[in-house]
Structure formats: structure tokens, C-alpha cells
Design an enzyme around this catalytic site. Structure first.
Site, PDB file in Angstrom:
ATOM      1  N   HIS A  49       0.861  -1.182   0.000  1.00 11.22           N
ATOM      2  CA  HIS A  49       0.000   0.000   0.000  1.00 11.22           C
ATOM      3  C   HIS A  49       0.896   1.231   0.000  1.00 11.22           C
ATOM      4  CE1 HIS A  49      -3.096   2.865   0.686  1.00 11.22           C
ATOM      5  NE2 HIS A  49      -2.651   3.192   1.883  1.00 11.22           N
ATOM      6  N   ASP A  51       1.023   5.103  -0.262  1.00  8.23           N
ATOM      7  CA  ASP A  51       0.323   6.384  -0.217  1.00  8.23           C
ATOM      8  C   ASP A  51       0.970   7.390  -1.159  1.00  8.23           C
ATOM      9  OD1 ASP A  51      -1.700   6.053   1.942  1.00  8.23           O
ATOM     10  OD2 ASP A  51       0.064   5.606   3.146  1.00  8.23           O
ATOM     11  N   ASP A 173      -7.589   1.544   2.399  1.00 11.46           N
ATOM     12  CA  ASP A 173      -7.175   2.474   3.449  1.00 11.46           C
ATOM     13  C   ASP A 173      -8.107   3.646   3.696  1.00 11.46           C
ATOM     14  OD1 ASP A 173      -5.462   3.255   5.505  1.00 11.46           O
ATOM     15  OD2 ASP A 173      -4.218   4.480   4.204  1.00 11.46           O
ATOM     16  N   HIS A 399      -6.297   9.749  -0.545  1.00  9.56           N
ATOM     17  CA  HIS A 399      -6.995   9.717   0.735  1.00  9.56           C
ATOM     18  C   HIS A 399      -6.186  10.285   1.905  1.00  9.56           C
ATOM     19  CE1 HIS A 399      -4.936   5.754   0.527  1.00  9.56           C
ATOM     20  NE2 HIS A 399      -4.733   5.956   1.809  1.00  9.56           N
TER      21      HIS A 399
END
Length: 922
Positions: A49, A51, A173, A399
Site C-alpha cells: 500500500h 500512499d 485504506d 486519501h
């Protein structure tokens, strides 16, 4: 809703386009490992994951810079994963964030690119989600989400063809999940949607009922299954099971499989894994379960993960010879979803959304609905110029970007990217104006009108204002320009005088402009008198213009009523400002403080900032204003324009004082005589409206532990309260959090300044300052209030919200051109009907443009405008000749008539977003 019928004259030409479709059961089926029908099949999904900005900037994450903040380097992750996939054809990996993959891809040699294409074609490397980023779901506007998804998916299509097309949406997430996102994903052709975060009470209920996998019916307006989306809730968020993390950032022991070693641990690892697998199987419906093997920025040294996963699969499956019924395999979300589809079961049906999200009794993630409100006007509003929006806007939808949950230096980087993009966009706009008008005079864009600063209009005696309208319908819009003179003459493109006034409170020239659909017009401004302003007018407490009547309490200076003169409606309406004392975590119930993510007030009763407002009145033929001062850090202008059906509240809040060592969360509250019975309504990403009810969840019996934060919801563009007679709608200029805590009341959070971190990873309090505002940020925004009968309210507030997002763009020339160069222009032959919004019109390639039309009214929302609409595309544009039309899905990466999706069967008793048209041009 989301319906449009296209009436096309002539032949539809598809010969100039590439076929993008790939059938079910093709590459995906061939690349999935065989499962065993009489066993529990455990699908291990290696993933990372990444970001697109959070604790570090996008660049820092990609290159692995500033590891003193967080150890993470995306380029090394992709290098390492590809290397390890080549060593064992059984291995699988999924990747999500196209923003990072695009960078990495550009730096690879042609031989490496061919190698990666082979991995993709064989299904060993699978893209999921595929947008430029994994967008936030609470604070984003649907138009920006569609654009960032299209940007990422188009790159994957162009690079890898059908085998690169993601089949699964993957939002592991984001902090709560919006129904409109599910609707968009369904109409983009996804077969399923997986996420990791949902309310802790919701999860407990779903585990008991085995409803962690469900069918989400994501629209009230689309005929099922158009907006139906299979949705899976991952068992461990997006982390591996406890004790099975083998990244270089983890501390779990590796599998030690040499029997001659004293610390041989294979038996222990296998036994622990079997316990976890069988326990997980008890709360899911099929003999297939999924386990995410990875986490934040993992697989920088992929050998650690894969060497242990190879062993895990080998030793667990070896137990089948001893009677074990557990089969472990490398897998991907699409392979797992395929097995669930083959199970041919029925699934529970969900019709609402997954807001608000709490991970514990006092830990509601509803603060980020408003965190960093000064950033929202940059990332939440649409300019309709895609050069600006593409990469900068796409990254900003992440996000941990638009959500306001990043570190301060990362927020500064997002703002810098957006500002740089806007500067480039100004050149594009100027060139476009020049090409259409034939005038190449310099144009100026006043970027600081939100603080009433524009130096050229303040010093020049004559200038031209160019008004561009991105909407496909004509608009009337109030222009406010900072000036220094006391009287001006304004005339339209035909030389007709336009009524204008100077507001002497802050020396602004105010006049109304009218702009054609998808076009521009011009207004000339000339100084006719200079000198000191006259004295302010005296105070009155009743204001009446064409459509509205507003009264103020003469003793308090506060709003007291609002009336609609057309419909003869009137309600009591009081509006004021309050602040919640943010928890510092030091209380008996919980040690959870308020922070960038979490909203947790110390008390259910907010502090009133002032019971009275000092006022000043300005009355002109163009606008009536009441300027209110509540405190040195809170003020407001209440405006009533002559021909407006909405009351404007322009609020200014900040810097929030913290010298008392108290964090503050500032709200405005509207208290009315409307009888709401705990119900209120909010939009979902600017699209459909959902009904809310205080202290209630539609799918489980709520045990409310936070009476304020637990009743806050995202408001992206509008919210309203109503009874059988009256509806009060509030249109916002940015995404904010809000709720109806008391009957007949609607409150909206405006600004937050906090002194403690909320222990969710960002590692710093939400305490924004800058060089310009060292004492704290000052935020200015506006709310539009309308009063209508409930049956007719949508006919007003939907176009109003649309116009607030797509505000006219103002440019200025400071040497008046020839009259021939000032003629108005419209890109349409005629305005679109009120129900139809032109969402996208952008160059797709040298021969075609991408057009998105949307029916923007919800089913049964309006007696008139919820009906189907016919649009003749050949008679739509004034400068484009349409040779043919090919219809695509929403994300423009598949032909609509070739798009197939899995069919799912809902349990009994449980309850078109616009397509893209690629138009060939002459």
C-alpha cells in the site's frame, strides 16, 4: 439518474478506435491457480500500500528520500517485486497506484518493459483499482474521482491493453466508504470492490451474520444491476494475519525449516496458520478466504516476503497428506472474486453507505471531513481545464491529501503542485481566448479574490473583464472586484449599461454578469469618480428583494427568519457560531484526543462565540449586505442579491485562538422551526442524496458512544432538513462535516485547530500556520441557503450546487481591444436541458474528443427534471462536426456494448451514471 439517450443522425463509425474489451474467463482464468473444491482455499495476496503522499511528499516516497520520517521507497519496491516474480512463476503480486507505477515505467529500459508486459499478460502482476491514486471517499467530488480514475486507467490500457485492465476496485485504506464511489466503480466495469476499514460495531455484526461479503446496491436511480457491486471486507484491514509479516520492517520470525536447528519452527508456524485460517473461515460464507500479505510500503526487499511465503504454502499444503483440509495458494483479488462467483450463493444487500467510521467506542473518524479547510477550494473545485487537473488534481484526490490527514510539509507540497498546475493552465486559457477572439492582448487572473486583492483592478481606470462559463447552460453570477474608486461604469458586450455599485466596507465593485453556455462574454469597466467613500448606511432589520425576505433580531443582530416570497413560505431561522472544546485525551472515558482524523469534543454542548453580533448594513440596487462581527476571529457577511433565490453567508474564521491551551473545532449552526424528527439529508460525493437519522444505522442496532462525532457525515456540496411543508437547503463551497444534532437544526464544521496528535500515524497536531499567517490560518468560505417546498427544492439546489463547483472563471485585459475582439462565444448551439450536465469535454486524440453527459437528477427527486431526456449530439456543438459516436463505460477504458460484469444474486427481502462518448471529428 445518470441516464442519457443519444439521438444520432448518420452512421456510427467505430473503425478509428481500438477495441479495449477482454472477455471473462480469458487471461484471468488461465492465470489463477487451481483450487480444491473439498477444502478451505486460502488465497494469499501479496501487495503493497503506497500512499501518494502522507508523512512524506510524493517525490520523497518514490525515491526513498527522508527515511528519517518514514522508511519507504516505491521505486525499490517495484524493482524488487519484478525481480522476485521472475524467479518463481507461481508467485503473484498486485499493484494499485498508477501515479507511482507511471514514474517507474518511464525509467525502465525497453527490455524491462517487455518483461513486465509478459508478467502482466500471464497474470503474475495484476493491477487493481488502477486510478492515479486511491482516492478519499468522504471529501472528494465525483467529477474529480472520475478524472483521476480515467487518467490512471487510460495509461494502463495504452501500455498493457486488455490484460492491464483492473477487474477489482481496491480501497483498503480510506476512512469510510461512500455509496457514490461504489456506483461509479460499478459503472466503470469492475466486478467487485474490496476494502479494509468499517465501523467496529458494523464488523462485529457482520462477522456474526457472515455478511462480510455482500452486494452493494449503490444507486436509487439505476435499474439493478447497473450500480450493483459485490463488496468484500478484508479480514485484517490490509495487513497480514498476526505473526505472519515477513517484510524488512516487520519483527515476526522467519520460517526456520532446517530440522537440525534447535529453533526449527515449521510445526509452530503451520499450526498457528491453520488456527487462523479456520477461525477466519467461520465468519465468511464460502470455502474460500482471502489474506492480504503486505502493508504500507512493503516489499522493498521482496525476497524476504516471497521466500517465507513459498515455504508457508509448501508446509501447510504438505499437511493435506495427514488429513488437513486447508489448501494455500498465491492469488489475486480477481482470482478470489472468480471463486466467490462460482460458488453461486446469495448475498445480503446494502443500500446505504459506510459512514461514519469508528474503530472504537470513542474514536470516530469524522474530523477529517473538515480538516485543512483552506486546501479544499484548491482540490475540491472543478476548473474544466484538464491540463491543470490531470496529474496535480489526480494526486490531490488521494486519501491523505484532500482528506487533510497529511503532515504539514506534505500539505504544502500538494498546494505547490496545484499552484504550479494553475499557472500552466492560465497560459492554456489565454491562448484559447486569443484563438477564439482574435485578440492577443495580455490577460490577467486575480488569484487572491478570496481575500479581496487584485492589484490591477485597484490601480487602473479602465479594464475589460472576460467571463468564461464552463457549464452547458447560461449563468448569472455576481462579480466582486477590489477597487479604489467610488463610482464606476460597467457595460456588457453590446455596450448596454449594467447596474453596479461599490461596496465601501471593503471597496469592492459589485455587478451581475450573464455568461453563455460553455462560452465567454466580456464586460468593460471604467472609473467615473474617485475620492473618499460616503458614510455607511443606517441599520435596518428587514431585507426584501425579488424572491426572498430576511429579518434580523434588532437586539442581537442575528438572523431571525427567512421567507420565500414566491411560494409564501416562512420559517424561523437563527444562525450563529460555536466551538467544541477538542479532547486532549485526558478524561475518564477514553484517552483518545481530537486530531486530523478523529473528531472528539470534550462535551456535547458547544461554546457560543457570542450571543450578539456587531453589525453594519450596506444596501444597494445590486446587493444588500449585513456585515456581522462575532469576535476578533469570527465575522460574516450575509448577502442578498437582487435576483437570487438563495441567501449567501460568507464566513471568515481564524486565526483560532489557542492561548487558553484549548483546541477548537468551530461550527456554524442553523436552528429552524422545521420539524425534522431526527432526519436530515446529505449528498454523496456531490451526486445522489442519502437520508440520515440521528443515532441510527440502517444495518445494525447502534450503541451510540459519541453523540456529536457519531452523528457527523460528509457534506460535499449540499445538505438539507425538511418536513412536509418546508425544506431548508444549504449548499457549501467545499467539503465539510456536519449533522443534525437537534431537531430542526443543521450544523456544519468550518475550521479546526488542535493541539494534540490523534495517534493515527500522522504524528503531529492539526495546528496550521504559515509565513503569512504565523498566528494560525484564516479561512473564508460561503454557504448558500434556500427555502422551498420539498417537492420542488431539487430543481433549485442541484443547479445551484453544480454552479458552485463550476464557478465562472474571470480573466482581465488592461488595454481595451477592438470591439470585434470582444464578441461573446458559446461552444454550444443551444443550452442543454436543466437535467443534463456536460461533465467532460476533452481532447482524446487528434481525431476525437471524450464527452460525458450526465442526467444529474435522482429518480423521483423532481416531478419535472427526473424524467428521461433526449440529446441530439449532432446539433449540440457550435464548432465541432460530429462524424460518429462510440459509447464507452464511465472510465472510458471499455466499449459500453462489450462491457460484461459478474452477475450476483441478492438474498430475498434485503433490499446510468454517465457514459463516455468518444466522438470522431471532421
Amino acid at each position: 439518474m445518470w441516464r442519457s439517450r443519444h439521438v444520432i443522425s448518420g452512421n456510427v463509425n467505430r473503425s478509428h478506435v481500438t477495441r479495449l474489451f477482454f472477455q471473462h474467463g480469458g487471461r484471468e482464468a488461465a492465470s489463477c491457480h487451481i483450487t480444491k473444491p473439498n477444502m478451505l482455499n486460502v488465497h494469499l495476496v501479496p501487495h503493497t500500500h503506497d500512499d501518494v503522499g502522507w508523512l512524506k511528499t510524493v517525490d520523497q516516497y518514490y525515491y526513498g528520500d527522508r527515511n528519517d520520517i518514514q522508511h519507504a521507497g516505491v521505486q525499490y519496491i517495484l524493482d524488487s517485486v519484478v525481480d522476485q516474480l521472475l524467479k518463481n512463476p507461481d508467485r503473484r503480486f498486485i499493484y494499485v497506484e498508477t501515479a507511482f507505477f507511471y514514474r517507474w515505467w518511464k525509467q525502465q529500459s525497453s527490455s524491462m518493459q517487455q518483461t513486465v508486459k509478459r508478467l502482466v499478460n500471464e497474470g503474475r502482476l495484476e493491477f487493481v483499482n488502477g486510478g492515479w491514486c486511491m482516492s478519499d471517499e468522504a471529501t472528494t467530488h465525483y467529477s474529480a474521482v472520475i478524472d483521476q480514475m480515467t487518467l490512471g486507467l487510460r495509461f494502463l490500457n495504452d501500455t498493457f491493453g486488455a490484460c492491464g485492465r483492473p477487474r477489482v476496485a481496491w480501497h483498503i485504506d480510506p476512512f469510510g466508504h461512500a455509496r457514490e464511489h461504489a456506483s461509479m466503480f460499478a459503472q466503470m466495469g469492475y466486478d467487485g470492490f474490496f476494502f479494509g476499514r468499517l465501523d467496529y460495531q458494523d464488523r462485529d455484526h457482520r462477522m456474526i451474520e457472515k455478511e462480510q461479503e455482500l452486494l452493494w446496491r449503490a444507486s436509487d436511480s439505476l435499474t439493478p444491476p447497473m450500480a450493483d457491486l459485490f463488496t468484500g471486507i478484508l479480514p485484517n484491514g490490509y495487513n497480514p494475519p498476526e505473526g505472519f509479516c515477513w517484510d524488512q520492517l516487520c519483527h515476526d520470525p522467519p520460517i526456520r525449516d532446517d530440522p537440525d536447528l534447535e529453533d526449527y519452527n515449521v510445526d509452530d508456524v503451520v499450526n498457528r496458520f491453520l488456527v487462523i485460517a479456520n477461525s477466519q473461515a467461520m465468519v465468511y460464507k464460502t470455502n474460500h478466504i482471502i489474506m492480504t500479505m503486505g502493508s504500507d510500503f512493503q516489499y522493498e526487499n521482496a525476497n524476504l516476503w516471497y521466500k517465507n511465503l513459498d515455504k508457508l504454502i509448501h508446509y501447510v499444503n504438505a499437511q493435506q497428506a495427514n488429513g488437513s483440509k486447508v489448501n494455500v495458494l498465491y492469488s489475486t483479488p480477481s482470482c478470489y472474486l472468480q471463486e466467490l462467483h462460482r460458488a453461486n450463493l446469495t448475498w445480503s444487500l446494502k443500500r446505504d453507505d459506510f459512514f461514519p467510521y469508528a474503530d472504537d467506542a470513542h474514536d470516530f473518524w469524522t474530523g477529517y471531513f473538515t480538516s485543512r479547510p483552506a486546501l479544499f477550494p484548491l482540490v475540491g473545485l472543478d476548473t474544466d481545464f484538464h491540463t491543470f487537473r490531470e496529474e496535480a488534481m489526480a494526486v490531490a484526490q488521494h486519501h491523505d491529501a484532500v482528506s487533510g490527514t497529511e503532515k504539514q510539509h506534505v500539505a504544502n507540497d500538494y498546494a505547490r503542485r496545484l499552484a504550479n498546475g494553475w499557472q500552466h493552465c492560465q497560459l492554456l486559457i489565454s491562448n484559447s481566448f486569443a484563438a477564439l477572439s482574435g485578440s492577443f492582448l495580455k490577460r490577467n487572473y486575480c488569484d487572491n479574490l478570496n481575500i479581496s486583492v487584485c492589484l490591477p483592478t485597484e490601480i487602473l481606470n479602465k479594464f475589460l473583464v472576460i467571463v468564461y462559463n464552463p457549464l452547458a447552460r447560461p449563468v448569472t453570477w455576481p462579480v466582486r472586484l477590489p477597487v479604489n474608486g467610488t463610482a464606476y461604469a460597467v457595460s456588457d458586450v453590446k455596450g448596454k449599461p449594467v447596474d453596479c455599485q461599490v461596496s465601501f466596507a471593503i471597496n469592492e465593485l459589485v455587478f451581475q454578469v450573464q455568461a453563455p453556455p460553455l462560452g465567454y462574454t466580456t464586460y468593460s469597466v471604467s472609473l467615473i469618480q474617485d475620492g473618499p467613500p460616503p458614510a455607511s448606511t443606517h441599520y435596518v432589520h428587514v431585507y426584501v428583494l425579488q424572491f426572498l425576505r430576511v429579518t434580523f433580531d434588532p437586539d442581537t443582530g442575528l438572523l431571525s427568519s427567512l421567507s420565500n416570497l414566491e411560494t409564501k413560505q416562512s420559517i424561523k431561522l437563527t444562525q450563529n457560531f460555536y466551538w467544541y472544546n477538542a479532547s486532549d485525551g485526558n478524561n475518564t472515558e477514553s484517552n483518545q484526543p481530537s486530531g486530523a482524523y478523529i473528531f472528539r469534543p470534550n462535551s456535547s454542548t458547544p461554546f457560543i462565540i457570542s450571543k450578539t453580533a456587531k453589525t453594519e448594513t450596506i444596501q444597494t440596487s445590486v446587493v444588500q449586505e449585513v456585515r456581522q462581527w462575532f469576535a476578533p476571529w469570527v465575522s460574516q457577511v450575509v448577502r442578498l442579491y437582487a435576483d437570487s433565490k438563495a441567501l449567501e453567508l460568507e464566513w471568515t474564521v481564524g486565526p483560532l485562538p489557542i492561548d487558553d491551551n484549548l483546541g477548537k473545532e468551530v461550527i456554524t449552526r442553523l436552528d429552524t422551526s422545521i420539524k425534522t424528527d431526527r432526519f436530515f439529508y446529505t449528498d454523496s460525493n456531490g451526486r445522489e442524496v442519502l437520508q440520515r437519522k440521528k443515532d441510527f444505522r440502517p444495518t445494525w442496532n447502534l450503541k451510540q458512544s459519541e453523540p456529536i462525532a457519531g452523528n457527523y457525515y460528509p457534506i460535499n456540496s449540499r445538505a438539507f432538513i425538511k418536513d412536509d411543508v418546508d425544506q431548508l437547503t444549504v449548499v457549501t463551497d467545499r467539503s465539510q462535516g456536519g449533522g443534525s444534532i437537534q431537531n430542526g437544526s443543521l450544523e456544519i464544521m468550518l475550521h479546526r485547530r488542535l493541539l494534540y496528535d490523534d495517534v493515527r500515524g500522522v504524528g503531529e497536531p492539526l495546528n496550521e500556520t504559515s509565513d503569512i499567517f504565523p498566528e494560525g490560518l484564516i479561512v473564508r468560505g460561503r454557504l448558500l441557503l434556500s427555502l422551498e417546498h420539498p417537492a420542488a427544492a431539487a430543481d433549485l439546489h442541484r443547479p445551484m450546487a453544480e454552479q458552485e463547483v463550476l464557478q465562472p472563471l474571470l480573466a482581465r485585459k488592461f488595454r481595451l481591444p477592438k470591439r470585434a475582439e470582444t464578441q461573446p462565444f458559446s461552444g454550444l448551439q443551444a443550452a442543454l436541458p436543466p437535467a443534463v450536465h456536460l461533465l467532460t469535454l476533452t481532447q482524446w486524440d487528434k481525431d476525437s474528443v471524450l464527452l460525458r453527459l450526465e442526467h444529474q437528477f435522482q429518480s423521483r427527486e423532481s416531478k419535472l427534471n427526473s424524467q428521461p431526456v433526449t440529446v441530439n449530439l449532432q446539433k449540440l456543438f457550435s464548432t465541432l462536426v460530429v462524424l460518429g459516436v462510440s459509447e464507452l463505460n464511465l472510465s472510458a477504458n471499455q466499449w459500453k456494448d462489450k462491457m460484461t460484469r459478474f452477475d450476483w444474486t441478492p438474498q430475498k427481502g434485503t433490499g446510468p451514471l454517465q457514459t463516455g462518448c468518444r466522438i470522431l471529428l471532421e
